[in-house]
Scaffold this active site. Sequence first.
Site, PDB file in Angstrom:
ATOM      1  N   TYR A  48       0.833  -1.227   0.000  1.00  0.00           N
ATOM      2  CA  TYR A  48       0.000   0.000   0.000  1.00  0.00           C
ATOM      3  C   TYR A  48       0.861   1.268   0.000  1.00  0.00           C
ATOM      4  CZ  TYR A  48      -3.802  -3.127   1.588  1.00  0.00           C
ATOM      5  OH  TYR A  48      -4.712  -4.141   1.712  1.00  0.00           O
ATOM      6  N   GLN A 165      -6.958 -13.507   6.192  1.00  0.00           N
ATOM      7  CA  GLN A 165      -7.686 -12.286   5.797  1.00  0.00           C
ATOM      8  C   GLN A 165      -8.185 -12.485   4.358  1.00  0.00           C
ATOM      9  OE1 GLN A 165      -6.291  -7.937   4.763  1.00  0.00           O
ATOM     10  NE2 GLN A 165      -6.053  -8.219   6.959  1.00  0.00           N
ATOM     11  N   PRO A 193     -15.175  -5.315   3.764  1.00  0.00           N
ATOM     12  CA  PRO A 193     -16.435  -5.737   4.401  1.00  0.00           C
ATOM     13  C   PRO A 193     -17.655  -4.976   3.887  1.00  0.00           C
ATOM     14  CG  PRO A 193     -15.156  -4.352   5.899  1.00  0.00           C
ATOM     15  CD  PRO A 193     -14.263  -4.650   4.727  1.00  0.00           C
ATOM     16  N   ARG A 240     -17.562   8.813   9.012  1.00  0.00           N
ATOM     17  CA  ARG A 240     -17.706   7.419   8.576  1.00  0.00           C
ATOM     18  C   ARG A 240     -16.870   6.468   9.425  1.00  0.00           C
ATOM     19  NH1 ARG A 240     -17.793   7.466   1.947  1.00  0.00           N
ATOM     20  NH2 ARG A 240     -19.947   8.182   1.757  1.00  0.00           N
TER      21      ARG A 240
HETATM   22  N1  LIG Z   1      -5.531  -8.710   2.165  1.00  0.00           N
HETATM   23  C1  LIG Z   1      -5.940  -8.227   1.023  1.00  0.00           C
HETATM   24  O1  LIG Z   1      -5.629  -8.774  -0.051  1.00  0.00           O
HETATM   25  C2  LIG Z   1      -6.790  -7.001   1.005  1.00  0.00           C
HETATM   26  C3  LIG Z   1      -7.428  -6.620  -0.188  1.00  0.00           C
HETATM   27  C4  LIG Z   1      -8.222  -5.481  -0.156  1.00  0.00           C
HETATM   28  C5  LIG Z   1      -8.375  -4.759   1.010  1.00  0.00           C
HETATM   29  N2  LIG Z   1      -7.719  -5.141   2.143  1.00  0.00           N
HETATM   30  C6  LIG Z   1      -7.847  -4.373   3.417  1.00  0.00           C
HETATM   31  O2  LIG Z   1      -9.217  -4.253   3.732  1.00  0.00           O
HETATM   32  C7  LIG Z   1      -9.532  -2.885   3.924  1.00  0.00           C
HETATM   33  C8  LIG Z   1     -10.991  -2.599   3.590  1.00  0.00           C
HETATM   34  O3  LIG Z   1     -11.280  -2.959   2.264  1.00  0.00           O
HETATM   35  P1  LIG Z   1     -11.547  -1.898   1.098  1.00  0.00           P
HETATM   36  O4  LIG Z   1     -10.876  -0.628   1.430  1.00  0.00           O
HETATM   37  O5  LIG Z   1     -11.203  -2.568  -0.180  1.00  0.00           O
HETATM   38  O6  LIG Z   1     -13.136  -1.749   1.077  1.00  0.00           O
HETATM   39  P2  LIG Z   1     -14.298  -1.448   2.128  1.00  0.00           P
HETATM   40  O7  LIG Z   1     -13.753  -1.151   3.467  1.00  0.00           O
HETATM   41  O8  LIG Z   1     -15.284  -2.539   1.969  1.00  0.00           O
HETATM   42  O9  LIG Z   1     -14.983  -0.162   1.510  1.00  0.00           O
HETATM   43  C9  LIG Z   1     -14.349   1.080   1.461  1.00  0.00           C
HETATM   44  C10 LIG Z   1     -15.280   2.009   0.693  1.00  0.00           C
HETATM   45  O10 LIG Z   1     -16.486   2.186   1.437  1.00  0.00           O
HETATM   46  C11 LIG Z   1     -16.699   3.579   1.683  1.00  0.00           C
HETATM   47  N3  LIG Z   1     -17.255   3.713   3.028  1.00  0.00           N
HETATM   48  C12 LIG Z   1     -16.625   3.487   4.204  1.00  0.00           C
HETATM   49  N4  LIG Z   1     -17.441   3.671   5.244  1.00  0.00           N
HETATM   50  C13 LIG Z   1     -18.632   4.065   4.721  1.00  0.00           C
HETATM   51  C14 LIG Z   1     -19.874   4.418   5.307  1.00  0.00           C
HETATM   52  N5  LIG Z   1     -20.044   4.388   6.630  1.00  0.00           N
HETATM   53  N6  LIG Z   1     -20.891   4.762   4.476  1.00  0.00           N
HETATM   54  C15 LIG Z   1     -20.721   4.779   3.152  1.00  0.00           C
HETATM   55  N7  LIG Z   1     -19.560   4.437   2.531  1.00  0.00           N
HETATM   56  C16 LIG Z   1     -18.527   4.091   3.319  1.00  0.00           C
HETATM   57  C17 LIG Z   1     -15.347   4.226   1.546  1.00  0.00           C
HETATM   58  O11 LIG Z   1     -15.493   5.564   1.123  1.00  0.00           O
HETATM   59  P3  LIG Z   1     -14.584   6.777   1.671  1.00  0.00           P
HETATM   60  O12 LIG Z   1     -13.159   6.268   1.724  1.00  0.00           O
HETATM   61  O13 LIG Z   1     -14.807   7.835   0.664  1.00  0.00           O
HETATM   62  O14 LIG Z   1     -15.095   7.139   3.029  1.00  0.00           O
HETATM   63  C18 LIG Z   1     -14.689   3.380   0.452  1.00  0.00           C
HETATM   64  O15 LIG Z   1     -15.130   3.795  -0.829  1.00  0.00           O
HETATM   65  C19 LIG Z   1      -8.524  -2.164   3.020  1.00  0.00           C
HETATM   66  O16 LIG Z   1      -8.441  -0.799   3.296  1.00  0.00           O
HETATM   67  C20 LIG Z   1      -7.288  -2.961   3.301  1.00  0.00           C
HETATM   68  O17 LIG Z   1      -6.701  -2.539   4.535  1.00  0.00           O
HETATM   69  C21 LIG Z   1      -6.943  -6.261   2.157  1.00  0.00           C
END
Ligand SMILES: NC(=O)c1ccc[n+]([C@@H]2O[C@H](COP(=O)([O-])OP(=O)(O)OC[C@H]3O[C@@H](n4cnc5c(N)ncnc54)[C@H](OP(=O)(O)O)[C@@H]3O)[C@@H](O)[C@H]2O)c1
Length: 276
Positions: A48, A165, A193, A240
């Site tokens: 990242y 994860q 999630p 958020r």
């Molecule tokens: N191990 C792996 O291979 C892997 C892969 C992917 C991700 N990850 C980890 O998992 C974490 C989470 O996954 P992700 O970032 O892909 O997706 P996510 O957490 O499912 O979704 C993030 C998105 O949701 C929005 N959001 C957050 N809270 C919200 C709310 N209360 N209401 C409306 N929209 C909301 C965010 O917008 P804003 O940012 O504009 O608020 C962003 O666009 C990552 O940051 C990373 O640390 C790990």
Amino acid sequence: MKEICLSNNIKIPMVGYGSYLSTEKGGKQVILDALSVGYRYIDTTSFYYNEDAIGEAIKESGIIREELFICSKVWPTMFGTEETRESFEQSCEKLGTTYLDIFLLHWPMASSDDKDWLDKAVAAWKVLEELYVAGRIKAIGVSNFLPHHFKPFLDKTCIKPMVDQLELHVGYMQEYTLKYLDEEGIIPQAWSPLGRARLIGDARIEKLAAKYGKSPAQILLNYLIQREIPVIPKASSKERMAENMDIFDFALTEEEISYLSCIPETGWSEEHPDQL
Ligand SMILES: NC(=O)c1ccc[n+]([C@@H]2O[C@H](COP(=O)([O-])OP(=O)(O)OC[C@H]3O[C@@H](n4cnc5c(N)ncnc54)[C@H](OP(=O)(O)O)[C@@H]3O)[C@@H](O)[C@H]2O)c1
């Protein structure tokens, strides 16, 4: 904050902060915001390119190291005895810490046609085992490992991963893998999630949100928590971030859990461990 106990008796918070793409606009301030609203578990990885910013934010926050849970990961191109050690030391240096709470193998393999993936993953894992035994990592695990990756991997390693994860959310619950992890005593942790926000406007989720006076994000996270799956949502604003932690004051019914568990596939990232 509710916690979950890993197989080695280390407890981790049920809600952590996911930092993927989080610092691109706001830099370290986003992490300072997450810490200020109460997050103590921060998920990152060398991939990242934000470990420096996280390290700076942690230092500036003044929060003592023992109160924090820092998770980083090693990318498969760095699997190997020397390479994995180097990746771990670089992560520690950037994060400004001498130890990590959790360190994960990020993906089983760098590309799906890598015939030597198992040997490389095992070599990397042996480094994690050594660092764990030496006390430099409190818990070791993997990410994006499916049962067919685990089976040959576990045959060649000593310490069983404590965490896997995975992409887990309503519409992509990977039930076959969850059943396997449960049988093996490995805790699943949900990445994306919220389905990277693809599920926020889903009418089925909005209906439940209206019923409970909660937001769609809170319904999606509460569902995972009720299934005993820790989550690491990413959010950019303090509002958020706080909303995503405020999910413990209601409970979906068993029928609703079943309904959400049976929703046909939706919101999948199209990132699959076997299709790189
Ligand atoms: N191990 C792996 O291979 C892997 C892969 C992917 C991700 N990850 C980890 O998992 C974490 C989470 O996954 P992700 O970032 O892909 O997706 P996510 O957490 O499912 O979704 C993030 C998105 O949701 C929005 N959001 C957050 N809270 C919200 C709310 N209360 N209401 C409306 N929209 C909301 C965010 O917008 P804003 O940012 O504009 O608020 C962003 O666009 C990552 O940051 C990373 O640390 C790990």
